[in-house]
Design a protein around this motif. Structure first.
Motif, PDB file in Angstrom:
ATOM      1  N   PHE A   1       0.844  -1.196   0.000  1.00 63.95           N
ATOM      2  CA  PHE A   1       0.000   0.000   0.000  1.00 63.95           C
ATOM      3  C   PHE A   1       0.880   1.247   0.000  1.00 63.95           C
ATOM      4  O   PHE A   1       1.906   1.294   0.663  1.00 63.95           O
ATOM      5  CB  PHE A   1      -0.900   0.035   1.232  1.00 63.95           C
ATOM      6  CG  PHE A   1      -2.003  -0.981   1.183  1.00 63.95           C
ATOM      7  CD1 PHE A   1      -3.214  -0.689   0.574  1.00 63.95           C
ATOM      8  CD2 PHE A   1      -1.816  -2.252   1.719  1.00 63.95           C
ATOM      9  CE1 PHE A   1      -4.225  -1.622   0.511  1.00 63.95           C
ATOM     10  CE2 PHE A   1      -2.827  -3.201   1.650  1.00 63.95           C
ATOM     11  CZ  PHE A   1      -4.030  -2.884   1.047  1.00 63.95           C
ATOM     12  N   GLY A   2       0.448   2.244  -0.743  1.00 63.31           N
ATOM     13  CA  GLY A   2       1.084   3.551  -0.689  1.00 63.31           C
ATOM     14  C   GLY A   2       0.194   4.484   0.105  1.00 63.31           C
ATOM     15  O   GLY A   2      -1.031   4.496  -0.073  1.00 63.31           O
ATOM     16  N   ALA A   3       0.792   5.240   1.016  1.00 60.08           N
ATOM     17  CA  ALA A   3       0.018   6.186   1.819  1.00 60.08           C
ATOM     18  C   ALA A   3       0.819   7.467   1.969  1.00 60.08           C
ATOM     19  O   ALA A   3       2.042   7.429   2.027  1.00 60.08           O
ATOM     20  CB  ALA A   3      -0.287   5.590   3.195  1.00 60.08           C
ATOM     21  N   VAL A   4       0.107   8.575   2.006  1.00 61.48           N
ATOM     22  CA  VAL A   4       0.771   9.868   2.219  1.00 61.48           C
ATOM     23  C   VAL A   4       0.287  10.468   3.526  1.00 61.48           C
ATOM     24  O   VAL A   4      -0.918  10.652   3.721  1.00 61.48           O
ATOM     25  CB  VAL A   4       0.494  10.847   1.056  1.00 61.48           C
ATOM     26  CG1 VAL A   4       0.979  12.240   1.422  1.00 61.48           C
ATOM     27  CG2 VAL A   4       1.188  10.368  -0.204  1.00 61.48           C
ATOM     28  N   GLU A   5       1.226  10.715   4.419  1.00 62.21           N
ATOM     29  CA  GLU A   5       0.908  11.369   5.690  1.00 62.21           C
ATOM     30  C   GLU A   5       1.258  12.846   5.555  1.00 62.21           C
ATOM     31  O   GLU A   5       2.399  13.187   5.228  1.00 62.21           O
ATOM     32  CB  GLU A   5       1.735  10.741   6.825  1.00 62.21           C
ATOM     33  CG  GLU A   5       1.469  11.387   8.175  1.00 62.21           C
ATOM     34  CD  GLU A   5       2.408  10.866   9.262  1.00 62.21           C
ATOM     35  OE1 GLU A   5       3.325  10.087   8.949  1.00 62.21           O
ATOM     36  OE2 GLU A   5       2.217  11.271  10.424  1.00 62.21           O
ATOM     37  N   ARG A   6       0.276  13.702   5.773  1.00 60.16           N
ATOM     38  CA  ARG A   6       0.528  15.139   5.686  1.00 60.16           C
ATOM     39  C   ARG A   6       1.005  15.607   7.062  1.00 60.16           C
ATOM     40  O   ARG A   6       0.205  15.921   7.943  1.00 60.16           O
ATOM     41  CB  ARG A   6      -0.741  15.858   5.234  1.00 60.16           C
ATOM     42  CG  ARG A   6      -1.143  15.496   3.793  1.00 60.16           C
ATOM     43  CD  ARG A   6      -2.469  16.064   3.378  1.00 60.16           C
ATOM     44  NE  ARG A   6      -3.572  15.429   4.081  1.00 60.16           N
ATOM     45  CZ  ARG A   6      -4.107  14.254   3.730  1.00 60.16           C
ATOM     46  NH1 ARG A   6      -3.639  13.580   2.704  1.00 60.16           N
ATOM     47  NH2 ARG A   6      -5.096  13.744   4.419  1.00 60.16           N
ATOM     48  N   VAL A   7       2.314  15.614   7.257  1.00 61.66           N
ATOM     49  CA  VAL A   7       2.884  15.858   8.589  1.00 61.66           C
ATOM     50  C   VAL A   7       2.695  17.307   8.986  1.00 61.66           C
ATOM     51  O   VAL A   7       2.129  17.622  10.023  1.00 61.66           O
ATOM     52  CB  VAL A   7       4.381  15.478   8.606  1.00 61.66           C
ATOM     53  CG1 VAL A   7       4.950  15.661  10.010  1.00 61.66           C
ATOM     54  CG2 VAL A   7       4.569  14.045   8.131  1.00 61.66           C
ATOM     55  N   VAL A   8       3.210  18.217   8.160  1.00 64.78           N
ATOM     56  CA  VAL A   8       3.063  19.665   8.428  1.00 64.78           C
ATOM     57  C   VAL A   8       2.559  20.263   7.134  1.00 64.78           C
ATOM     58  O   VAL A   8       3.267  20.998   6.475  1.00 64.78           O
ATOM     59  CB  VAL A   8       4.407  20.311   8.800  1.00 64.78           C
ATOM     60  CG1 VAL A   8       4.154  21.728   9.342  1.00 64.78           C
ATOM     61  CG2 VAL A   8       5.144  19.488   9.836  1.00 64.78           C
ATOM     62  N   ASP A   9       1.370  19.893   6.743  1.00 70.50           N
ATOM     63  CA  ASP A   9       0.956  20.238   5.392  1.00 70.50           C
ATOM     64  C   ASP A   9       0.269  21.582   5.338  1.00 70.50           C
ATOM     65  O   ASP A   9      -0.925  21.690   5.142  1.00 70.50           O
ATOM     66  CB  ASP A   9       0.047  19.150   4.824  1.00 70.50           C
ATOM     67  CG  ASP A   9       0.125  19.153   3.303  1.00 70.50           C
ATOM     68  OD1 ASP A   9       0.830  20.018   2.754  1.00 70.50           O
ATOM     69  OD2 ASP A   9      -0.527  18.308   2.686  1.00 70.50           O
ATOM     70  N   HIS A  10       1.028  22.617   5.553  1.00 69.25           N
ATOM     71  CA  HIS A  10       0.474  23.946   5.357  1.00 69.25           C
ATOM     72  C   HIS A  10       1.605  24.865   4.992  1.00 69.25           C
ATOM     73  O   HIS A  10       2.777  24.539   5.211  1.00 69.25           O
ATOM     74  CB  HIS A  10      -0.278  24.431   6.597  1.00 69.25           C
ATOM     75  CG  HIS A  10       0.556  24.429   7.834  1.00 69.25           C
ATOM     76  ND1 HIS A  10       1.527  25.354   8.057  1.00 69.25           N
ATOM     77  CD2 HIS A  10       0.578  23.592   8.889  1.00 69.25           C
ATOM     78  CE1 HIS A  10       2.102  25.113   9.220  1.00 69.25           C
ATOM     79  NE2 HIS A  10       1.562  24.042   9.741  1.00 69.25           N
ATOM     80  N   PRO A  11       1.295  26.017   4.440  1.00 72.92           N
ATOM     81  CA  PRO A  11       2.372  26.882   3.979  1.00 72.92           C
ATOM     82  C   PRO A  11       3.219  27.365   5.135  1.00 72.92           C
ATOM     83  O   PRO A  11       2.781  27.387   6.275  1.00 72.92           O
ATOM     84  CB  PRO A  11       1.641  28.048   3.318  1.00 72.92           C
ATOM     85  CG  PRO A  11       0.211  27.821   3.509  1.00 72.92           C
ATOM     86  CD  PRO A  11      -0.025  26.564   4.219  1.00 72.92           C
ATOM     87  N   GLY A  12       4.418  27.746   4.787  1.00 70.71           N
ATOM     88  CA  GLY A  12       5.301  28.278   5.805  1.00 70.71           C
ATOM     89  C   GLY A  12       6.399  27.301   6.138  1.00 70.71           C
ATOM     90  O   GLY A  12       6.441  26.190   5.631  1.00 70.71           O
TER      91      GLY A  12
END
Ligand SMILES: [Zn+2]
Lengths: 984, 92
Positions: free
Chosen positions: A253-264
């Motif tokens: 399985f491929g999964a993407v974790e958005r750890v700090v997914d915001h601008p900056g």
């Protein structure tokens, strides 16, 4: 739509923490816990973007990844990200977002002119009008214009400044989806001692529990979800919120974790982490997506999925409108009627397509004070930029003023991953939906994805799935206590199946909001014969946008089925392909960007080069000195000086990057005889030979010298580029074709340091520092190999010449490389020895007409290269049969020649050779300025007819770089034609 | 897709290089041109169970892998060549 923040409510927001953000250049305020979508609605922002084709205004239509209207761009510069779905963007302080496809502004859009021409831009329009036009008009004229007007956002134009990580993980049970089913499955599996990973795409675990007003185990549903997730983490499960399992690839399985997914600035954390997960058992608890209804004007901002409106009220404390209507075809939608009324929102009407509405549902409409139109449908909507009213069609129909219309045609189980894994979706008439087909071994499905939509069912089937997974893994399972749910009415409301998919005929009834596909487009596809599901999809682009048809697929199939007069399953369903939601390329690349794509290989003498003026060039993974610059020199001046030094004095070049393979064993000579085109069996010990090897198809593969160090021991050298390929070639032949040969082949590239000492003064230089070798011409003839020592270091010296000068290659253990190099430099100091780089190396070999990488391009044969005499006629070798095919010996083939510039200007590598025919008859492979030829500009080339054309004048033209040089075809052996210089 | 290398255990297919069809015997080096032409250029494209050569980049073993080309299910994997017997023994 005139949304606003409700005075109370909102289980997922913190009313004490205000956040500022920017949308379309204007500042707004939101609350912690908001998504961009909920914050925009709370601020009364109705139009969020423009549609792809007609540039019609689009608003928020959903509260999850199925969003097809509110596509936004996030961030600026290298962090710019197009096509984000507003409900999936957590609101953070300072978020910068913008609407898409609108120019010059969201309110006034030039592209909306396409909407006026709507009837012209129907399905297949591009194919019919532009692509089939006069040749070239598509690429030159139409495409650039259409691309600018349409398109899905813009890509960033500067490098991504953020860091991405890759994680490989294994577990006993992977639970996908952390709604009630997933939470219970993970809890049950963990209780039985399994190693559990629980992944969920949303900001927090809980799924539908997060916007449910009921109580589970005596606490509010969102609190139950939070407590359960916390217990899982405490118990050792890996709980991954903000993690989308987007694809299944052959058991991984491929999964993407958005750890700090915001601008900056992410302050050292990776922005996203890409997980590759292998699990012994999989619990699919991915839930279901609400299905919209297709009716005229259903794309107007303010038309939204019913359960999304419920989520905005219950979780975010946001009213999607001041006066709303609900258009539904099943009881589940009445939860929205109930909850919105409870939140104080005016529910004016409920339009239900079913003639008979069950009492449980009807009573909720009555309690909400809504007028119930049973057996009616919405025939039209009105409003300029947002919804202002609708027309109820049917016996008691009429016009109603509302600013939001909440729609629900049923549910579609989220079976994408199962489909990717090969489980064909199966149509279920009772559910009026596709269910996952028979699942692969080791998979269990639980909750709404199975078509059981009630929360009690999700809790029960989830726990059972977790227990079954643990049992299948041989764990002892003690049945888990099932949580008690205190909201019986929901179970009743979700028990009845939705009506079969239907649509309301009329104009501008959108099936696919993101790609602007209407029911009329599907009718047209049907009429023009594009009826099979794969044809329908490609002809109309239905379901091919970034949402991959999450809300449009079933409706599209149903409309086609209606035209065909056939049941839905006969139209079929497309197989879902990964990814479930778009994945950033940066996440897939992980840390492997720039210099991190592959390791950089440095030779043992690298530090010496670096401190002696070397500029480096990458050859494959290796960094090699290109030239050693002296003060005031550029690369050109330096390499010309270095090459001249080798012709007149002595130079030294690092050849450690050449591939080196030890070939040892009683049958070593036999192996070499079979893989080289020329003979090796009779090579005496202490001698080296230049060899060429071919591929099975007779094309030249690689070349190099091979040294016989002992009766059963050879040192083979390969080109730098082919070192790994040659080793594999030998290993495979030995394993599969000739297992009887007693030979070992071992890469020793890393073990040896190698340097070539070349020039008329090479002998005196080496004789002064190498002990144990007699360097006299007779004692150490050309192509001989000797062993000696420099100081304490044993060396092998081979008298080889790539430059055409008197030359020796000195090999020693890699760790001694720098010391040996410096000893030779010291010995040569009296002769003003100079190091030379690959540029001068190239000059010297071009002057001698030796072939190298640019000539061994995987297309040339020995015949082409003028080396056919090397091929032994006395033996068979790899490629010997196919190299003699008649067409490979056609004199008109591109064959090896030299070129001399006639106007003294440099010839460009890659330039085409043009004669009177005006057509390309060959190309330039290698070029140099030649100090040995009085500064002539020379080159090597592959030219049709090759050696038969010596003396002809051609043009070496490079139109890309705007360069054309008149050249004369010459013998490629430019310098020292009798080869006497290397035999002195 | 996992390939169970007898040396190294099950590893991701990323670590391996596909070599070619293991169900055909390479012709003798001096076999007629027609035989070589057929061997080099006429490739089969089998659906279902197929035996094929792979090489494990890490340990260099050349492997005969029995793989279902439709499902990528690996049914078997053994080391080929003169070291097959000793390698299999060492792996026990
Ligand atoms: Zn291995």
């Amino acid at each position: 739509m005139t949304g606003y923040r409700l005075a109370t409510g909102g289980s997922g927001i913190d009313r004490t923490r205000r956040l500022g953000f920017t949308f379309a250049g204007r500042p707004y305020g939101g609350l912690a816990g908001d998504t961009l979508a909920s914050a925009l609605i709370a601020n009364g922002v109705g139009v969020v973007g423009r549609s792809f084709k007609y540039h019609r205004p689009r608003g928020v239509t959903a509260a999850g990844p199925e969003e097809a209207g509110a596509l936004v761009s996030l961030g600026e510069g290298g962090r710019h990200e197009p096509n984000a779905k507003a409900p999936m963007v957590p609101l953070v302080e300072g978020l910068v977002a913008d609407g898409q496809n609108a120019w010059p502004s969201l309110g006034f859009d030039v592209g909306a002119i396409n909407g006026l021409a709507g009837p012209l831009i129907s399905a297949g329009f591009y194919y019919k009008t532009f692509i089939g036009g006069p040749r070239g008009t598509w690429t030159r004229l139409f495409e650039p214009v259409i691309r600018r007007a349409a398109g899905m956002g813009r890509a960033a134009t500067t490098p991504d400044p953020d860091r991405y990580e890759t994680m490989n993980a294994t577990c006993d049970v992977l639970v996908i989806g952390a709604g009630p089913a997933g939470l219970m499955a993970a809890t049950a599996a963990l209780a039985a001692g399994a190693r559990v990973i629980l992944a969920d795409e949303r900001e927090r675990p809980g799924g539908a529990l997060l916007h449910d007003l009921s109580e589970v185990d005596g606490v509010p549903a969102p609190d139950f979800a939070a407590a359960t997730a916390a217990r899982l983490t405490d118990g050792g499960a890996v709980v991954l919120p903000r993690t989308t399992v987007y694809g299944h690839y052959d058991g991984r399985f491929g999964a993407v974790e958005r750890v700090v997914d915001h601008p900056g600035d992410p302050h050292g954390l990776p922005r996203q982490r890409h997980w590759q997960i292998r699990a012994r058992h999989v619990v699919l608890a991915t839930g279901a997506i609400e299905r919209p209804i297709v009716f005229p004007g259903n794309d107007r901002p303010g038309v939204m999925l019913a359960d999304a409106a419920r989520a905005y009220a219950n979780r975010y404390g946001v009213a999607v409108g001041r006066r709303v209507a609900v258009f539904a075809a099943h009881d589940g939608a009445y939860r929205t009627v109930r909850d919105l009324a409870a939140a104080g929102i005016d529910v004016a009407a409920v339009v239900d397509a079913r003639p008979a509405v069950p009492a449980a549902a009807a009573s909720l409409a009555e309690a909400a004070g809504a007028r119930l139109f049973a057996g009616h449908h919405v025939g039209a909507t009105r409003g300029r930029k947002g919804l202002a009213g609708l027309t109820v069609a049917g016996a008691d129909g009429g016009s109603i003023a509302v600013d939001a219309l909440l729609v629900s045609g049923g549910y579609t189980p989220t079976l994408h991953l199962a489909s990717q894994a090969g489980a064909r979706p199966q149509w279920d008439d009772a559910l009026a939906a596709f269910r996952p087909g028979p699942l692969p071994e080791g998979w269990t499905a639980a909750g709404a994805v199975t078509g059981r939509y009630a929360t009690t069912d999700a809790l029960e089937t989830g726990a059972a799935a977790g227990e079954a997974a643990a049992a299948a893994l041989g764990r002892t399972v003690a049945p888990l206590a099932r949580p008690a749910l205190a909201a019986a009415d929901d179970a009743a409301l979700t028990a009845t199946a939705p009506a079969a998919p239907f649509h309301v005929a009329g104009k501008k009834a959108f099936v696919d909001l993101e790609h602007d596909v209407t029911s009329a487009d599907i009718a047209l596809a049907h009429d023009e014969g594009f009826q099979a599901v794969e044809h329908l999809k490609r002809y109309t682009t239905l379901g091919m946008a970034t949402d991959q048809g999450k809300t449009s697929n079933v409706n599209g199939l149903a409309i086609m089925a209606e035209h065909l007069g056939a049941p839905i399953p006969t139209v079929g369903t497309t197989r879902f392909r990964p990814p479930y939601t778009p994945v950033a390329l940066g996440a897939l690349a992980g840390a492997e960007t720039g210099a991190h794509v592959r390791p950089t290989r440095l030779t043992p003498m690298h530090d010496w080069h670096a401190t002696h003026g070397a500029v480096f060039v990458a050859t494959g993974a290796w960094l090699r000195p290109r030239a050693y610059l002296r003060p005031g020199e550029g690369v050109r001046e330096a390499y010309i000086r270095e090459a001249a030094t080798v012709r007149t004095g002595v130079g030294i070049v690092d050849v450690s990057s050449l591939g080196k393979i030890e070939v040892a064993g009683p049958d070593a000579a036999t192996l070499l005889d079979r893989v080289y085109a020329n003979g090796f069996a009779k090579l005496p010990v202490g001698r080296a030979r230049y060899g060429v090897m071919l591929r099975e198809d007779g094309v030249v593969f690689d070349d190099g010298t091979t040294w016989r160090l002992g009766e059963t021991r050879f040192l083979m050298t390969t080109t730098t580029a082919n070192a790994a390929a040659v080793l594999s070639h030998l290993e495979v032949l030995l394993a599969t074709a000739w297992p009887d040969l007693r030979v070992h082949v071992t890469s020793t590239t890393e073990q040896w340091a190698g340097m070539a000492v070349a020039g008329p003064l090479a002998r005196t230089t080496l004789a002064a520092t190498v002990a144990g070798i007699d360097f006299a011409n007779e004692a150490f003839p050309f192509m001989a190999v000797r062993e000696g020592a420099i100081g304490e270091v044993p060396v092998i010296v081979a008298r080889l010449s790539f430059s055409g000068e008197l030359a020796y290659e000195v090999y020693c253990g890699a760790h001694h490389g720098a010391a040996v190099w410096e000893r030779i430099m010291a010995a040569g100091a009296v002769h003003e020895i100079a190091p030379y780089g690959v540029e001068a190396l190239g000059t010297l070999r071009i002057e001698k007409g030796h072939v190298s990488g640019p000539e061994l391009d995987g297309r040339t044969t020995l015949y082409d290269l003028g080396l056919e005499r090397m091929a032994s006629a006395k033996k068979a070798f790899v490629g010997s049969v196919l190299m003699r095919r008649p067409a490979l010996r056609d004199p008109a083939r591109k064959r090896f020649v030299g070129l001399v510039s006639l106007d003294g200007k440099p010839i460009r590598s890659g330039a085409h050779l043009v004669g009177p025919s005006g057509r390309s008859e060959g190309h330039v492979t290698s070029t140099t300025h030649s100090p040995a030829l009085a500064g002539a500009e020379i080159a090597l080339a592959l030219l049709s007819g090759g050696p038969d054309r010596i003396g002809e004048e051609l043009l070496a033209t490079d139109p890309v770089r705007g360069n054309a040089v008149p050249v004369r075809v010459a013998d490629p052996l430019f310098f020292d034609k009798d080869g006497s210089r290397m035999h002195v | 897709m996992l390939i169970p290398c007898p040396h190294c255990g099950p590893r991701e297919s990323d670590e391996f290089t596909y070599i070619g069809d293991a169900e055909r015997t390479p012709p003798a080096l001096d076999a007629p041109e027609a035989v070589w032409t057929r061997y080099v250029f006429a490739r089969r494209n089998p659906m279902g169970r197929h035996r094929e050569y792979w090489q494990h980049t890490g340990c260099r073993a050349v492997l005969a892998v029995t793989r279902n080309t439709l499902t990528h299910e690996v049914e078997g994997c053994e080391i080929v060549g003169p070291h097959a017997a000793t390698a299999a023994g060492a792996g026990e």
